[in-house]
Motif scaffolding. Sequence first.
Motif, PDB file in Angstrom:
ATOM      1  N   HIS A  75      -4.512  -3.475  13.288  1.00 45.08           N
ATOM      2  CA  HIS A  75      -5.499  -4.125  12.429  1.00 45.08           C
ATOM      3  C   HIS A  75      -4.784  -4.700  11.218  1.00 45.08           C
ATOM      4  CE1 HIS A  75      -9.152  -5.080  10.372  1.00 45.08           C
ATOM      5  NE2 HIS A  75      -8.994  -4.154   9.438  1.00 45.08           N
ATOM      6  N   LEU A  76      -5.011  -5.969  10.936  1.00 41.40           N
ATOM      7  CA  LEU A  76      -4.334  -6.658   9.840  1.00 41.40           C
ATOM      8  C   LEU A  76      -5.171  -6.546   8.563  1.00 41.40           C
ATOM      9  CD1 LEU A  76      -1.619  -8.080  10.088  1.00 41.40           C
ATOM     10  CD2 LEU A  76      -2.823 -10.255  10.276  1.00 41.40           C
ATOM     11  N   VAL A  77      -4.509  -6.167   7.459  1.00 42.59           N
ATOM     12  CA  VAL A  77      -5.180  -6.013   6.170  1.00 42.59           C
ATOM     13  C   VAL A  77      -4.371  -6.748   5.108  1.00 42.59           C
ATOM     14  CG1 VAL A  77      -5.807  -4.359   4.343  1.00 42.59           C
ATOM     15  CG2 VAL A  77      -6.239  -3.806   6.746  1.00 42.59           C
ATOM     16  N   ALA A  78      -5.069  -7.423   4.196  1.00 48.83           N
ATOM     17  CA  ALA A  78      -4.393  -8.164   3.121  1.00 48.83           C
ATOM     18  C   ALA A  78      -3.845  -7.201   2.077  1.00 48.83           C
ATOM     19  CB  ALA A  78      -5.362  -9.142   2.473  1.00 48.83           C
ATOM     20  N   GLY A  79      -2.605  -7.419   1.677  1.00 48.45           N
ATOM     21  CA  GLY A  79      -1.975  -6.593   0.660  1.00 48.45           C
ATOM     22  C   GLY A  79      -2.450  -6.944  -0.735  1.00 48.45           C
ATOM     23  N   GLY A  80      -2.067  -6.106  -1.701  1.00 49.04           N
ATOM     24  CA  GLY A  80      -2.411  -6.345  -3.095  1.00 49.04           C
ATOM     25  C   GLY A  80      -1.203  -6.802  -3.891  1.00 49.04           C
ATOM     26  N   LYS A  81      -1.336  -6.761  -5.215  1.00 48.78           N
ATOM     27  CA  LYS A  81      -0.258  -7.221  -6.092  1.00 48.78           C
ATOM     28  C   LYS A  81       0.852  -6.193  -6.253  1.00 48.78           C
ATOM     29  CE  LYS A  81      -3.187 -10.340  -8.810  1.00 48.78           C
ATOM     30  NZ  LYS A  81      -3.702 -10.669 -10.172  1.00 48.78           N
ATOM     31  N   SER A  82       0.598  -4.970  -5.834  1.00 50.65           N
ATOM     32  CA  SER A  82       1.594  -3.902  -5.914  1.00 50.65           C
ATOM     33  C   SER A  82       1.503  -3.064  -4.648  1.00 50.65           C
ATOM     34  CB  SER A  82       1.341  -3.019  -7.138  1.00 50.65           C
ATOM     35  OG  SER A  82       0.114  -2.317  -7.000  1.00 50.65           O
ATOM     36  N   ARG A  83       2.485  -2.205  -4.451  1.00 54.46           N
ATOM     37  CA  ARG A  83       2.453  -1.339  -3.274  1.00 54.46           C
ATOM     38  C   ARG A  83       1.248  -0.409  -3.339  1.00 54.46           C
ATOM     39  NH1 ARG A  83       3.722   3.313  -0.762  1.00 54.46           N
ATOM     40  NH2 ARG A  83       4.871   3.166   1.231  1.00 54.46           N
ATOM     41  N   PHE A  84       0.951   0.101  -4.534  1.00 54.23           N
ATOM     42  CA  PHE A  84      -0.208   0.973  -4.727  1.00 54.23           C
ATOM     43  C   PHE A  84      -1.478   0.270  -4.246  1.00 54.23           C
ATOM     44  CE2 PHE A  84      -3.887   2.294  -7.192  1.00 54.23           C
ATOM     45  CZ  PHE A  84      -3.817   3.676  -7.199  1.00 54.23           C
ATOM     46  N   GLN A  85      -1.661  -0.969  -4.670  1.00 50.83           N
ATOM     47  CA  GLN A  85      -2.865  -1.705  -4.286  1.00 50.83           C
ATOM     48  C   GLN A  85      -2.877  -2.026  -2.793  1.00 50.83           C
ATOM     49  OE1 GLN A  85      -3.271  -5.103  -6.889  1.00 50.83           O
ATOM     50  NE2 GLN A  85      -2.975  -3.865  -8.723  1.00 50.83           N
ATOM     51  N   SER A  86      -1.713  -2.271  -2.228  1.00 53.48           N
ATOM     52  CA  SER A  86      -1.637  -2.550  -0.794  1.00 53.48           C
ATOM     53  C   SER A  86      -2.022  -1.327   0.025  1.00 53.48           C
ATOM     54  CB  SER A  86      -0.224  -3.016  -0.423  1.00 53.48           C
ATOM     55  OG  SER A  86       0.050  -4.286  -0.980  1.00 53.48           O
ATOM     56  N   VAL A  87      -1.507  -0.162  -0.383  1.00 53.79           N
ATOM     57  CA  VAL A  87      -1.858   1.069   0.319  1.00 53.79           C
ATOM     58  C   VAL A  87      -3.345   1.353   0.166  1.00 53.79           C
ATOM     59  CG1 VAL A  87      -1.540   3.568   0.384  1.00 53.79           C
ATOM     60  CG2 VAL A  87       0.444   2.062   0.134  1.00 53.79           C
ATOM     61  N   ARG A  88      -3.880   1.152  -1.025  1.00 58.08           N
ATOM     62  CA  ARG A  88      -5.309   1.383  -1.248  1.00 58.08           C
ATOM     63  C   ARG A  88      -6.138   0.462  -0.352  1.00 58.08           C
ATOM     64  NH1 ARG A  88      -7.271   1.788  -7.297  1.00 58.08           N
ATOM     65  NH2 ARG A  88      -6.587  -0.390  -7.356  1.00 58.08           N
ATOM     66  N   ASN A  89      -5.733  -0.791  -0.199  1.00 56.20           N
ATOM     67  CA  ASN A  89      -6.447  -1.705   0.697  1.00 56.20           C
ATOM     68  C   ASN A  89      -6.407  -1.185   2.136  1.00 56.20           C
ATOM     69  OD1 ASN A  89      -6.911  -3.320  -1.494  1.00 56.20           O
ATOM     70  ND2 ASN A  89      -5.516  -4.958  -0.893  1.00 56.20           N
ATOM     71  N   GLY A  90      -5.246  -0.652   2.532  1.00 58.48           N
ATOM     72  CA  GLY A  90      -5.125  -0.095   3.872  1.00 58.48           C
ATOM     73  C   GLY A  90      -6.032   1.100   4.079  1.00 58.48           C
ATOM     74  N   LEU A  91      -6.113   1.954   3.069  1.00 63.44           N
ATOM     75  CA  LEU A  91      -6.976   3.136   3.153  1.00 63.44           C
ATOM     76  C   LEU A  91      -8.452   2.743   3.226  1.00 63.44           C
ATOM     77  CD1 LEU A  91      -5.182   5.446   0.568  1.00 63.44           C
ATOM     78  CD2 LEU A  91      -5.334   5.829   3.035  1.00 63.44           C
ATOM     79  N   LYS A  92      -8.828   1.703   2.480  1.00 61.70           N
ATOM     80  CA  LYS A  92     -10.214   1.252   2.499  1.00 61.70           C
ATOM     81  C   LYS A  92     -10.614   0.702   3.877  1.00 61.70           C
ATOM     82  CE  LYS A  92     -10.764   0.145  -2.422  1.00 61.70           C
ATOM     83  NZ  LYS A  92     -10.952  -0.932  -3.431  1.00 61.70           N
ATOM     84  N   ALA A  93      -9.626   0.257   4.634  1.00 62.88           N
ATOM     85  CA  ALA A  93      -9.916  -0.302   5.957  1.00 62.88           C
ATOM     86  C   ALA A  93     -10.200   0.780   6.993  1.00 62.88           C
ATOM     87  CB  ALA A  93      -8.741  -1.166   6.421  1.00 62.88           C
ATOM     88  N   ILE A  94      -9.952   2.032   6.633  1.00 63.86           N
ATOM     89  CA  ILE A  94     -10.208   3.151   7.544  1.00 63.86           C
ATOM     90  C   ILE A  94     -11.599   3.706   7.278  1.00 63.86           C
ATOM     91  CG2 ILE A  94      -9.451   5.432   8.301  1.00 63.86           C
ATOM     92  CD1 ILE A  94      -6.643   4.727   7.335  1.00 63.86           C
ATOM     93  N   GLU A  95     -12.433   3.725   8.285  1.00 60.79           N
ATOM     94  CA  GLU A  95     -13.795   4.239   8.133  1.00 60.79           C
ATOM     95  C   GLU A  95     -13.783   5.765   8.109  1.00 60.79           C
ATOM     96  OE1 GLU A  95     -16.412   2.711  11.048  1.00 60.79           O
ATOM     97  OE2 GLU A  95     -16.087   0.599  10.525  1.00 60.79           O
ATOM     98  N   GLY A  96     -14.597   6.332   7.224  1.00 63.31           N
ATOM     99  CA  GLY A  96     -14.727   7.783   7.161  1.00 63.31           C
ATOM    100  C   GLY A  96     -13.549   8.450   6.476  1.00 63.31           C
TER     101      GLY A  96
END
Length: 223
Positions: A75-96
Amino acid sequence: MLKHAIIVAGGSGTRMGAPMPKQYLLLNDQPVLMHTLRKFAHAEPEVKLILVIPENDFDLWSELCEKHNFQIPHHLVAGGKSRFQSVRNGLKAIEGEEGLVAIHDGVRPFVNASVINESYTVAASQGSAVAVIALKDSVRKLLDDGKSVYQERQYFRLVQTPQTFQLAKIKKAFEITELHTFTDDATVYEHQGWQVTLIAGNPENIKLTTPEDLDYAAFLLSR
């Protein structure tokens, strides 16, 4: 227990001096990222893969997947401006909040399957599992006055990825505002007051950063 893996590859690769970000450079005729994704898919066949890259790179990645006939589901997810934000975006893409999630640098394609497997096993019981390796060289600490002092290397470890966590805990940890002290996912987790559990990584699991790293990577693949 459901297993996820967030592969983070949002860097520009300026230190590599290449015409494109390092995660897309060819290694044995395939982009680095494909080697990394394949490692997780082979180590944990049921893993749910999430790839976090800059949104502007989505078309490029699609073209690369088609060109190299890369068919491992992810599953492709858009990254953020920092690694922290990119990981957070990845976590938000996981349901539950059930299950486990490994967070791994996209440009570390040489992680051993045994390290991946152990990270999930240990995180399931301990809450976290962070891959580290022991130092081989002597260590000195630089002081403000320009002097240095010897440090006993047995008290230090070099931190790698994957860094694997119980999903509910790491999601909660990433709800806070980003701090400059967050150097990796373990420091975000630790900020909640939770103890980080360390596991043995593998020395070959380097982060490809410079042209010399690519030469070493080619050597590792030749073996």
